[in-house]
Motif scaffolding. Structure first.
Motif: not given
Length: 351
Positions: A77, A80, A90-93, A307-310
């Protein structure tokens, strides 16, 4: 099939995954499994294979001691990735495990050469002789790197296959051995029309494959294995980063009456340049994912890449709503990162 290649998977001679890898052969590290899922309707407790979800499109498929890693992305997380001219995400997880924590592996299935599927950390860390199966475009990229090109890359175009021969002993009293056949499947990362034509010129978004992974058995002979003589015990279709396009009909037609046991579908509704300015969608959203279920009619569907990326516009909740509206809740298994789905590969006839 237009061509057939062969890879021999010998666990005693595995190439290390990383340049500085420590567990070559011997006992592999154990994956941290948070929860195990089985078939929602037909589990008898005799499962002998599994899919482990690491995050985004990264999974480990395991059967008979052979482990296949798909689309390795191990960023965390806040990290980028570059996805094309002027486009980043951007990675969110966080992944369920880190790259150095993986068990011993046999090969990588890389659907396309994009940083959210093969990040820069992975590219820098991997042993250059570790086997990778991928697209012709990705092979060209991997084998032409300026400093350290990869040296064991197998390219598969649509409907081309490679046989993975394991080192397992034949079934007692027979010469039947376990094999895995991987076949490239059609996919389009960019919508057809003017955008596709522009991308052909700009080469902004790379071409992508889906995969058909067939786990089964074949007679081991001195002349090799006839690809048509495989007794398939389980079929996994991995969509790859495709949209729901006409070319997917060719997969169903090619399978004829053969059943897909499991589908791993890449969702998320990836948008370029991003959800705040969704000019173009390049992976399936919830509605397209449901259409793919109708087309392929798999026994079980597992959504990944959601859901892993923006840049993802269509959350998993959208797909769940569509599935529930269809009354198909018992045909879908939802895996969180670090969870595993176990399934049964049918035995060879007469074995």
């Amino acid at each position: 099939m237009s061509s057939l290649q062969h890879l021999h998977m010998d666990s005693t001679k595995r190439k290390p995954l990383l340049k500085e890898h420590t567990h070559v052969g011997g006992e592999p590290q154990t994956l941290p499994v948070k929860q195990v899922h089985t078939h929602p309707r037909e589990s008898n407790g005799d499962e002998n294979a599994s899919v482990y979800f690491i995050g985004t499109a990264t999974t480990i498929i395991e059967w008979q001691g052979t482990r296949i890693l798909t689309d390795p992305n191990f960023l965390h997380a806040g990290d980028n990735v570059h996805l094309g001219p002027g486009v980043s995400a951007e990675r969110l997880t966080n992944p369920a495990v880190d790259l150095h924590e993986l068990p011993a592996l046999d090969c990588i299935l890389l659907s396309h050469y994009h940083e959210d599927h093969f990040d820069q950390k992975v590219e820098a860390s991997l042993n250059r002789l570790f086997p990778i199966i991928t697209t012709p475009h990705a092979k060209k990229c991997l084998t032409s790197l300026k400093d350290e090109p990869f040296g064991r890359v197998t390219e598969l175009d649509f409907f081309e296959s490679v046989m993975l021969h394991t080192d397992n002993e034949p079934t007692p009293g027979t010469n039947v051995k376990s094999v895995i056949r991987v076949t490239g499947m059609p996919g389009k990362h960019v919508p057809p029309g003017a955008l596709a034509a522009a991308n052909e010129y700009l080469q902004a978004v790379p071409p992508t494959n889906g995969w058909l992974v067939e786990l089964g058995h074949a007679h081991d002979t001195a002349t090799g294995t006839d690809p048509e003589a495989i007794n398939t015990g389980y079929r996994i279709y991995i969509s790859g980063d495709t949209l729901f396009v006409d070319e997917l009909q060719e997969i169903k037609q090619g399978l004829q009456d053969y059943k897909i046991d499991l589908m791993l579908v890449h969702l998320g509704g990836t948008t370029i340049p991003g959800p705040k300015m969704p000019l173009v969608m390049v992976t399936m959203d919830a509605e397209q994912g449901l259409k793919l279920m109708h087309l392929m009619d798999p026994g079980v569907t597992i959504p990944i890449h959601y859901d892993d990326y923006s840049v993802f516009l269509s959350p998993l909740s959208d797909f769940k709503d569509k599935v529930d509206e269809e009354g198909w809740h018992d045909r879908v298994v939802y895996l969180d990162r670090g969870e595993q789905y176990k399934f049964k590969v049918r035995a060879a006839e007469g074995a």
